[in-house]
Write a protein that holds these residues in place. Structure first.
Motif, short mmCIF file in Angstrom:
data_model
loop_
_atom_site.label_atom_id
_atom_site.label_comp_id
_atom_site.label_asym_id
_atom_site.label_seq_id
_atom_site.Cartn_x
_atom_site.Cartn_y
_atom_site.Cartn_z
N TYR A 43 0.89 -0.91 -0.41
CA TYR A 43 0.38 -0.39 -0.26
C TYR A 43 0.97 1.48 -0.26
CZ TYR A 43 -2.55 3.58 1.30
OH TYR A 43 -3.62 4.91 1.46
N ARG A 45 -0.03 5.69 -1.62
CA ARG A 45 -0.72 6.82 -2.46
C ARG A 45 -0.80 6.54 -3.70
NH1 ARG A 45 -1.49 12.24 0.59
NH2 ARG A 45 -2.58 12.62 -1.65
N ASP A 46 0.93 6.31 -4.40
CA ASP A 46 0.46 5.86 -5.52
C ASP A 46 0.27 4.05 -6.16
OD1 ASP A 46 1.75 7.05 -7.86
OD2 ASP A 46 3.24 5.46 -7.87
N THR A 47 0.93 3.42 -5.14
CA THR A 47 0.06 2.61 -5.49
C THR A 47 -1.24 2.61 -5.45
OG1 THR A 47 0.22 1.35 -3.34
CG2 THR A 47 2.20 1.30 -5.24
N GLU A 48 -2.24 3.56 -4.14
CA GLU A 48 -3.23 3.28 -4.66
C GLU A 48 -4.38 3.70 -5.65
OE1 GLU A 48 -7.45 4.05 -1.79
OE2 GLU A 48 -5.57 4.46 -1.61
N ARG A 49 -2.57 4.89 -6.63
CA ARG A 49 -3.90 5.99 -7.56
C ARG A 49 -3.70 4.32 -8.71
NH1 ARG A 49 -0.99 9.83 -6.81
NH2 ARG A 49 0.41 9.52 -7.98
N GLN A 50 -3.00 3.99 -8.81
CA GLN A 50 -2.40 3.39 -9.81
C GLN A 50 -3.38 2.38 -9.89
OE1 GLN A 50 0.09 3.97 -12.47
NE2 GLN A 50 0.41 5.57 -11.56
N ARG A 52 -6.22 1.91 -8.75
CA ARG A 52 -7.71 2.85 -8.77
C ARG A 52 -7.40 3.04 -10.64
NH1 ARG A 52 -10.97 4.31 -4.86
NH2 ARG A 52 -10.12 4.02 -2.58
N MET A 53 -6.56 3.04 -11.06
CA MET A 53 -7.13 3.43 -12.72
C MET A 53 -6.87 2.77 -13.16
SD MET A 53 -4.20 6.53 -12.85
CE MET A 53 -3.88 6.40 -14.45
N LYS A 56 -10.46 0.60 -12.58
CA LYS A 56 -12.03 1.47 -13.56
C LYS A 56 -11.15 1.08 -15.12
CE LYS A 56 -14.54 4.78 -15.04
NZ LYS A 56 -15.53 4.28 -16.13
N ARG A 69 -7.80 -3.34 0.50
CA ARG A 69 -6.89 -3.08 0.92
C ARG A 69 -6.67 -2.98 2.91
NH1 ARG A 69 -5.91 3.79 3.03
NH2 ARG A 69 -4.20 3.67 4.53
#
Length: 179
Positions: A43, A45-50, A52-53, A56, A69
């Motif tokens: 975990y 922030r960057d890995t979560e963003r990636q 999440r993308m 989608k 998570r």
């Protein structure tokens, strides 16, 4: 305690390019598969963003995905080992390419092929290796065992290229002095 992101997904079998695109994306993020359709990343922030993308994207392909998570209740050594094995495979590929680079420099030196074109080609090859190493290091979350050796070999590539450049310059300078 280490937190993890778990992506569980399923994509329709056709068209197969969607599965391939997701697989490539997961690989580029440095995630590892725990089993088919289940991958994990540490975990952040960057890995979560990636993730999440990617989630989608999977839904856009007509698939379904779940992003979880949490913490691992059992020891994480097994998962960390999977990450390090995956990165060491990538480092080993770079090491092989460094060996190829050394052979190329040796061959050009032995044949006395000291031209700016060869120097430029070798510069481009080294730049690709350096870019590749940077990408692998960005996804080397747990410092895989081949990381240091790979960095050292890449530095040796740089040193050998500098030496080759000096020979090109010396050859060119001597050609300029001839009447």
């Amino acid at each position: 305690m280490q937190e993890w992101l778990l992506l569980v997904y399923k994509i329709p079998s056709e068209p197969s390019r969607y599965r391939a695109a997701v697989w490539r994306r997961i690989k580029s993020l440095g995630a590892v598969y725990l089993q088919n359709g289940v991958c994990v990343l540490p975990y952040g922030r960057d890995t979560e963003r990636q993730f999440r993308m990617l989630w989608k994207e999977i839904e856009d392909y007509g698939g379904e995905a779940f992003l979880i998570r949490g913490t691992l209740l059992a020891p994480a050594e097994g998962i960390i080992k999977l990450f390090n094995m995956a990165r060491d495979e990538e480092y080993a590929e770079i090491i092989d390419r460094c060996e190829d680079f050394f052979k190329e420099i040796e061959a050009e030196t032995e044949s006395r092929h000291f031209t700016y074109a060869e120097l430029e080609e070798n510069e481009e090859d080294l730049a690709k290796l350096e870019k590749w190493l940077k990408k692998v290091m960005e996804r080397d979350f747990f410092q895989a065992s081949l990381a240091e050796k790979t960095k050292e070999l890449l530095q040796e590539c740089r040193t050998r290229l500098d030496e080759f450049a000096d020979m090109v310059f010396t050859c060119e300078d001597s050609m300029q002095k001839k009447p």
